[in-house]
Scaffold this motif. Sequence first.
Motif: not given
Length: 199
Positions: A160, A76, A194-195, A79, A157-158, A190-192
């Motif tokens: 991966l 988590d 990653n998406q 970054s 939003g979290n 997904f995390k920004y």
Amino acid sequence: VESISKSLLKEHDTDFIFFTGDLVNGGNEKFNEASELLFNKIVEPTKIEKTDIIFCQGNHDLDRKKEMPSIYMRIDSFSDNSQVDKFIQNEDIREYEQSLKNHENFQSFQKAYFNEKKDDIVTPLYTIHKRSSDGKKIGIATINSSWRCKDSVTDTGNLLFPLCVLKEVITLLRGSEIKILLMHHPLSDFKYFNQDLMT
């Protein structure tokens, strides 16, 4: 299930059915029972092969108690995408294997379900299914977007997914005239960082 079966009876020439997760609730071991209640009743009216129901994992298919909290916290904290890929590609795979603990019940069921299709590829993070219809080669991939699910409240939003694995999936679909990708979650979950590269 009955209404789905009845609606399928009205359809003609069904080749495949796609199911994008949440076969059970809580990742319990009742996948076979749920499959009989849903998939078998769908197969009967459509006359398709059982293995032409292609499915992926949903967040409710996880047994969330198995993964060590320290593994969740470590992943988590990533970054950027390179950290995710490095985690997957590390020669010491013990942490990666631990990150899959919540998925073991589903993975066992999925592997057994597609066992008779020797050319199908079933891994913890993706599956590949090569089929044909109307003379066209069809490549169907599923990715396990639930890999980093924790709970429905904080997942958005979290999530991966390793880009190195996504590239592997794309490579394995080469030669298919029609390519289909299935996953449970929308890209916005997904995390920004990653998406952006998954689109």
